[in-house]
Design a protein around this motif. Structure first.
Motif, mmCIF file in Angstrom:
data_model
loop_
_atom_site.group_PDB
_atom_site.id
_atom_site.type_symbol
_atom_site.label_atom_id
_atom_site.label_comp_id
_atom_site.label_asym_id
_atom_site.label_seq_id
_atom_site.Cartn_x
_atom_site.Cartn_y
_atom_site.Cartn_z
ATOM 1 N N SER A 194 16.037 2.816 -5.692
ATOM 2 C CA SER A 194 15.379 1.624 -6.209
ATOM 3 C C SER A 194 14.881 0.725 -5.075
ATOM 4 C CB SER A 194 16.376 0.879 -7.091
ATOM 5 O OG SER A 194 15.816 -0.301 -7.554
ATOM 6 N N PHE A 195 15.758 0.526 -4.078
ATOM 7 C CA PHE A 195 15.374 -0.292 -2.915
ATOM 8 C C PHE A 195 14.112 0.270 -2.262
ATOM 9 C CE2 PHE A 195 19.175 -2.905 -1.222
ATOM 10 C CZ PHE A 195 19.364 -3.437 -2.468
ATOM 11 N N MET A 196 14.156 1.583 -2.038
ATOM 12 C CA MET A 196 13.043 2.201 -1.319
ATOM 13 C C MET A 196 11.745 2.042 -2.111
ATOM 14 S SD MET A 196 12.621 6.009 0.119
ATOM 15 C CE MET A 196 14.343 6.356 0.263
ATOM 16 N N GLY A 197 11.837 2.079 -3.425
ATOM 17 C CA GLY A 197 10.654 1.911 -4.262
ATOM 18 C C GLY A 197 10.021 0.541 -4.060
ATOM 19 N N VAL A 198 10.845 -0.505 -4.157
ATOM 20 C CA VAL A 198 10.236 -1.839 -4.052
ATOM 21 C C VAL A 198 9.787 -2.150 -2.635
ATOM 22 C CG1 VAL A 198 11.407 -2.806 -6.039
ATOM 23 C CG2 VAL A 198 12.451 -2.999 -3.777
ATOM 24 N N VAL A 199 10.415 -1.481 -1.639
ATOM 25 C CA VAL A 199 10.021 -1.748 -0.254
ATOM 26 C C VAL A 199 8.592 -1.273 0.014
ATOM 27 C CG1 VAL A 199 10.526 -1.025 2.120
ATOM 28 C CG2 VAL A 199 12.334 -1.902 0.691
ATOM 29 N N GLN A 200 8.040 -0.455 -0.889
ATOM 30 C CA GLN A 200 6.645 -0.020 -0.706
ATOM 31 C C GLN A 200 5.688 -1.212 -0.728
ATOM 32 O OE1 GLN A 200 6.168 2.992 0.254
ATOM 33 N NE2 GLN A 200 8.316 3.512 -0.179
ATOM 34 N N VAL A 201 6.109 -2.332 -1.260
ATOM 35 C CA VAL A 201 5.252 -3.522 -1.278
ATOM 36 C C VAL A 201 5.227 -4.202 0.091
ATOM 37 C CG1 VAL A 201 4.876 -5.747 -2.420
ATOM 38 C CG2 VAL A 201 5.794 -3.843 -3.715
ATOM 39 N N LEU A 202 6.242 -3.880 0.917
ATOM 40 C CA LEU A 202 6.414 -4.598 2.182
ATOM 41 C C LEU A 202 5.169 -4.601 3.088
ATOM 42 C CD1 LEU A 202 8.664 -6.222 3.618
ATOM 43 C CD2 LEU A 202 9.195 -4.142 4.897
ATOM 44 N N PRO A 203 4.531 -3.457 3.352
ATOM 45 C CA PRO A 203 3.370 -3.500 4.252
ATOM 46 C C PRO A 203 2.281 -4.448 3.746
ATOM 47 C CG PRO A 203 4.064 -1.242 3.921
ATOM 48 C CD PRO A 203 4.857 -2.070 2.970
ATOM 49 N N ALA A 204 1.986 -4.359 2.440
ATOM 50 C CA ALA A 204 0.947 -5.234 1.894
ATOM 51 C C ALA A 204 1.354 -6.698 2.006
ATOM 52 C CB ALA A 204 0.676 -4.874 0.436
ATOM 53 N N MET A 205 2.654 -6.951 1.863
ATOM 54 C CA MET A 205 3.129 -8.334 1.900
ATOM 55 C C MET A 205 3.095 -8.867 3.333
ATOM 56 S SD MET A 205 6.629 -9.893 0.399
ATOM 57 C CE MET A 205 7.840 -9.909 1.671
ATOM 58 N N ILE A 206 3.724 -8.132 4.258
ATOM 59 C CA ILE A 206 3.757 -8.586 5.654
ATOM 60 C C ILE A 206 2.328 -8.658 6.199
ATOM 61 C CG2 ILE A 206 4.592 -8.055 7.975
ATOM 62 C CD1 ILE A 206 6.902 -8.636 6.319
ATOM 63 N N GLY A 207 1.554 -7.609 5.935
ATOM 64 C CA GLY A 207 0.163 -7.588 6.399
ATOM 65 C C GLY A 207 -0.619 -8.764 5.840
ATOM 66 N N GLY A 208 -0.399 -9.044 4.563
ATOM 67 C CA GLY A 208 -1.138 -10.130 3.919
ATOM 68 C C GLY A 208 -0.802 -11.489 4.498
ATOM 69 N N VAL A 209 0.422 -11.607 4.999
ATOM 70 C CA VAL A 209 0.866 -12.910 5.476
ATOM 71 C C VAL A 209 0.526 -13.123 6.950
ATOM 72 C CG1 VAL A 209 2.946 -14.259 5.921
ATOM 73 C CG2 VAL A 209 2.659 -13.145 3.732
ATOM 74 N N PHE A 210 0.381 -11.990 7.689
ATOM 75 C CA PHE A 210 0.165 -12.154 9.131
ATOM 76 C C PHE A 210 -1.176 -11.628 9.627
ATOM 77 C CE2 PHE A 210 4.813 -12.351 8.957
ATOM 78 C CZ PHE A 210 5.007 -13.522 9.656
ATOM 79 N N TRP A 211 -1.848 -10.858 8.791
ATOM 80 C CA TRP A 211 -3.065 -10.196 9.285
ATOM 81 C C TRP A 211 -4.230 -10.542 8.377
ATOM 82 C CZ3 TRP A 211 -4.580 -4.481 8.337
ATOM 83 C CH2 TRP A 211 -5.701 -4.167 9.097
ATOM 84 N N ARG A 212 -5.182 -11.303 8.933
ATOM 85 C CA ARG A 212 -6.314 -11.727 8.103
ATOM 86 C C ARG A 212 -7.228 -10.567 7.742
ATOM 87 N NH1 ARG A 212 -9.336 -17.083 9.483
ATOM 88 N NH2 ARG A 212 -10.339 -16.366 7.596
#
Lengths: 894, 122
Positions: free
Chosen positions: A415-433
């Motif tokens: 379950s953890f690994m599934g939701v962590v798939q959002v992480l790149p889009a989230m981190i990227g969205g917050v730090f990379w224009r």
């Protein structure tokens, strides 16, 4: 012995207590007394929903199976709260300024309010969380089962199932009651938060109590416990670096990406400063939660019979020692862990489902443009309630289908690994224009697919979702697609394998697609707002709900409508309210009317934003600004259109004026031309008439008669020539001249011209250089000869020298063949050079030589028609003309 | 008889024709073919009648007519204008400026003689 009924009674009493707590908190919040409800203690405790039944029961089982590896689950969040506090702070700030309601909202909002991305994250979250909810239900029934076993009562399996169902129903009621009470714009639920804070205390207290009992009550103190641990098989287990790093990463990522964690961490956060406390207090809480895990596991393995489920040692150990009160406390701790997780997870998921799937569909299904007002709230509330029911039903169904066979820890990790798939889009969205929706979508799709293939589907067990042969040989016999050996890489731990490939492919596609595609304008704006959130927003801002000030409105209205009009509007309103002066009461009615009036001047969006700012203290959102910008663009476009139109009119007027002037000029020219023609025709006619009168009327001597007849003959020739020239010029000027193209030598053409002009028999001496004249020309040779004849005749007629000479020089200039005709006369005065090519421009002083002054005009027309030119060459001593042959002739000559 | 006529005209053939018919009629004909020096020629010996072409090299016949009317010695000399531009406005302009007669080219010899005789006997 504890009866089933007692257990149910205790549980019900506990739940009732939670209801009370939540209800009291809601009451306080409704009265505006949110002070301590917003404290950092409550915030920190609410974060403890990270510790679910999996941590409460499963950690002990995990330690019993894999030694210290269970610590990774605590280390991830600890690292986030201590090491990545700036990331959490940024998320919280973005959450507040953008009024985010869920992680799906964060992703959707960041990537240009993308509906598709919102739906994707929602689906991912549901798929990832449903097993987890099932897990909580399972843990509750398992712990109930423990009591059943110890009491010796023969509970039927269906009782477990019905217990799980009643728990699910109860949780649904609780979540509906406190999760959908009011639709706060900030999605804050004080009742639920306080309830889970209380549950956080209960579970910590329970686990500590069991731990203390195990260490001091059973093992006999710290020393013996440590000895026991040293002697255990678990102490021999060495950490596996790959798994540890992977697990820490996954738990850290899940801490940020789990919908329920995002709910308490970001959405429920009402004060950024609470993060400061949580930064150390939450890791401390985790430390306490993990403190007694190993002792309980080791002692449990030592005391309990072979085959006992280590997942349940927390309850079974006290029970086996006859400490029923402690066992019930422990059961309540586990119950708390399970319920708090389910409540928040359900609430968060229901918000996502409702906001990103149900409401958009409902709005789309309605007729476009229909007024949306109060009924939306009702739809939202209903859709939330339905979503809550649905999600819990999913969890329950999953629980029934899975049959509770799998170890708790395994479900948790998948379950953890599934939701962590959002992480790149989230981190990227917050730090990379540069991150954009295509990249985010691609990353999510790829990550989700790889996760499902390598981790989620295999988690059901071999032959359950994926057949044995596929595990061995890959789908359709494609070896490199084997779920646990992607791209032929074998020998990796399945967890590390799945994590590596899903995250690697996810991040890679996210970045690559983001680089290769372009974000839309809204995305760019949102990207800037997210990445530079600290530049766009002030610190912990609290704005007072400023009452609408009639004066503020008047000031603004004056600025837009102009002083008189605004004052008139306000005075009229005040008068209708029975007041004197300019300041009426600010009624909703009046605000609406004022907004419409302002909209007439500045556009609806701008007016709405301005009024909103003054009357409700709302901040202007990005969408408002974009709407304003759109309007402004439209207005500018309109005004530039007007400008273009008026410029166009000006151009037209100018063109008309010019045309008129030209017509006038043409008319004057025509008059002048007619008058000139008349003069040129009448003059020879006068001579002819006069002399013919003389010859007719009287006796004239023979020689005189002959002379007069000669004059008549000459003058009629002159008339004929003039008419010929006029007709020729007319044809040439109309551009309808028929060219008779042919090839010949330039020397021949010149020879013909010299003979035809009659100059060879006269006084004029012509000098040529035959060597240079060997040029082949390809043109209308007769017309060219006509030009030459004209120029030679002019020299013969007008050259003022006593020994007139004409030099004809052929040469090459700039790729063109030119023929220069230079005589040795006085030449043409400077002031006349510009007009000699005009019609009837015969220089009056030399007019006696005859000719109507059409020759050079005809020459120019002919050369124009042939594609060449004839010009006057000043400064040559005498009169000099240059005939430039067309370019093609020069080429043909080479 | 023997009255003096001054013909100011630039076209040689016309000069020859007019001189011929007037001489045969008994007039003393002087000719001049340049506009610019025409006034000097007039002042050398004021004629009894002036025949003046409009389009002259150097100076237009109208300008010369204006000068003639402005000078005391020549103001009363009758002037017959000749022109190849037969438009009404040319005639009006000539009469306005004080020309006694206006004749459009081409003319018949009889016309010229008749006009000269009429003007000279006034």
């Amino acid at each position: 012995m504890i009866s089933f009924n007692l257990l149910v009674l205790v549980s019900l009493a506990y739940v009732a207590f939670l209801f009370l707590v939540a209800f009291a908190a809601e009451r306080r919040a409704a009265l505006g007394k949110t002070g301590w409800l917003r404290s950092s203690t409550i915030y920190t405790l609410s974060l403890s929903i990270y510790c679910t039944a999996w941590t409460f029961y499963g950690a002990v089982g995990y330690a019993a199976r894999s030694g210290l590896e269970y610590l990774t689950i605590y280390l991830g969040p600890t690292l986030v709260m201590i090491g990545w506090w700036w990331l959490v702070r940024k998320l919280v700030r973005i959450g507040r300024t953008q009024r985010l309601t869920s992680i799906a909202d964060l992703i959707s909002s960041r990537y240009g309010k993308s509906t598709v991305l919102g739906v994707m994250v929602t689906v991912l979250a549901i798929v990832g969380t449903t097993p987890y909810i099932a897990l909580q239900l399972q843990s509750v029934t398992q712990s109930i089962g423990v009591f059943a076993a110890s009491s010796g009562e023969a509970w039927m399996p269906r009782d477990f199932n019905s217990a799980a169902m009643w728990v699910a129903v109860g949780l649904a009621v609780f979540t509906v009651a406190f999760g959908t009470r009011n639709l706060d714009a900030h999605e804050r639920h004080h009742g639920i938060v306080l309830a889970i804070a209380v549950e956080a205390m209960v579970k910590l207290f329970a686990l500590l109590a069991v731990g203390i009992f195990v260490v001091w009550g059973i093992a006999g103190g710290v020393g013996p416990t440590l000895d026991l641990i040293d002697a255990s098989a678990q102490s021999q287990l060495r950490p596996i670096a790959g798994r540890w790093i992977g697990l820490i990463f996954v738990s850290a990522g899940a801490f940020l990406c789990l919908p329920r964690m995002f709910q308490v961490l970001v959405v429920e956060n009402s004060d950024e400063r609470a993060l400061g406390t949580a930064g150390w207090a939450f890791p401390a809480y985790l430390l306490l939660m993990s403190l007694f895990v190993v002792p309980i596991a080791v002692v449990g393995l030592d005391l309990m019979p072979e085959g006992a489920n280590p997942d349940l040692f927390v309850v079974t150990l006290p029970l086996s020692e006859g400490r029923q009160g402690l066992a019930i406390l422990s059961f309540l701790g586990g119950f708390s862990s399970a319920t708090s997780m389910v409540i928040v997870a359900t609430l968060a998921l229901a918000t996502m489902v409702s906001n990103h799937i149900i409401v958009p569909s409902w709005l789309n299904a309605r007729t476009p443009g229909a007024v949306v007002s109060g009924d939306v709230r009702r739809v939202v509330v209903i859709s939330r309630r339905i979503s809550i029911g649905m999600i819990l039903a999913f969890g329950y169904i999953y629980f029934r289908l899975s049959g509770g066979g799998t170890a708790l820890a395994v479900i948790g990790l998948v379950s953890f690994m599934g939701v962590v798939q959002v992480l790149p889009a989230m981190i990227g969205g917050v730090f990379w224009r540069g991150a954009n929706r295509w990249g985010a979508g691609a990353g999510l799709m790829v990550g989700f697919t790889v996760w499902a293939w390598t981790s989620f589907l295999p988690s059901f067990g071999i032959d359950a979702a994926i057949s044995h042969s596929v595990f061995e040989n890959g789908p359709f016999g494609i070896g490199w697609l084997r779920p646990q050996a992607l791209f032929g890489i074998t020998g990796l731990d399945p967890f590390v394998h799945a994590l590596f490939w899903s995250m690697f492919l996810n991040t890679t596609s996210f970045m690559l697609v983001s680089i290769l595609t372009f974000p839309n304008p809204l995305e760019r704006l949102q990207g800037a707002q997210f990445v530079n959130v600290f530049d766009y927003s002030s610190g912990a801002r609290t704005w007072s709900q400023s009452a609408a000030q009639a004066e503020d409105l008047l000031v603004m209205a004056q600025r837009i409508l102009g002083g008189t009009a605004a004052q008139e509007t306000f005075r009229a309103e005040a008068k209708s309210q029975g007041k004197v002066g300019f300041l009426p009461d600010v009624t909703p009615d009046f605000i609406g009317r004022l907004e419409r009036e302002l909209a007439g001047s500045v556009g609806a969006a701008t007016a709405h934003a301005m009024i909103g700012q003054l009357t409700e203290g709302t901040i202007v959102s990005v969408e408002d600004l974009i709407a304003v910008a759109d309007e402004t663009a439209q207005i500018m476009e309109y005004s530039s259109e007007l400008e273009a139109k008026s410029a166009e009119q000006e151009r037209t007027a100018r063109a008309l004026l010019e045309a008129n002037e030209m017509l006038t000029t043409l008319s004057i020219q025509k008059d002048a031309f007619l008058s000139q023609i008349s003069h040129e025709l009448r003059t020879p006619m006068t001579s002819i008439r006069s002399f013919s009168d003389i010859l007719r009327d009287g006796e004239v001597e023979d020689d005189v008669r002959k002379r007069f007849a000669g004059i008549i003959h000459e003058e009629s020739n002159r008339l004929t020539r003039l008419l010929d020239d006029l007709l020729d010029l007319g044809v040439l000027e109309s551009g309808q001249v028929q060219l008779n193209l042919g090839q010949g030598s330039l020397a021949d053409v010149l020879d013909r011209a010299v003979i035809a002009s009659g100059a060879d028999t006269g006084k004029l001496k012509i000098m040529r250089k035959p060597a240079n004249e060997a040029v082949v020309v390809n043109t209308d040779l007769d017309r060219l000869a006509q030009v030459f004849i004209n120029l030679i005749s002019n020299a013969a007629k007008y050259c003022t020298s006593a020994t007139p000479q004409l030099r004809i020089i052929v040469r090459e200039i700039g790729g063109n063949t030119v023929v220069d005709f230079c005589d040795n006369g006085e030449g043409i005065p400077n002031e006349s050079q510009s007009m000699i090519f005009e019609k009837f421009s015969r220089l009056e002083d030399e007019g006696k030589a005859g000719g109507a002054g059409l020759g050079l005009a005809i020459c120019r027309q002919i050369m124009g028609a042939l594609g060449g030119d004839v010009t006057y060459l000043p400064g040559q001593g005498g009169a000099a003309f240059r005939v430039t042959l067309p370019q093609t002739q020069a080429l043909a000559a080479q | 008889m023997g009255q003096r006529v001054l013909l100011i005209e630039d076209e040689p053939n016309i000069i020859e024709a007019v001189s011929y018919i007037l001489s045969k009629d008994g007039w003393t004909v002087h000719t001049h073919s340049d506009g610019e020096t025409a006034m000097e020629k007039v002042m050398q010996g004021v004629p009894d009648l002036i025949i003046l072409d409009v389009m002259l090299p150097g100076r237009s016949g109208y300008d010369i007519l204006r000068d003639l009317k402005a000078q005391e010695t020549t103001a009363d000399v009758p002037v017959m204008m000749l022109t190849a531009r037969g438009q009404a406005k040319d005639r009006e302009m000539a009469i306005d400026l004080g020309a006694t007669r206006f004749m459009t080219k081409p003319f018949s010899n009889a016309e010229v003689l008749e006009s000269v005789r009429a003007l000279a006997t006034r």
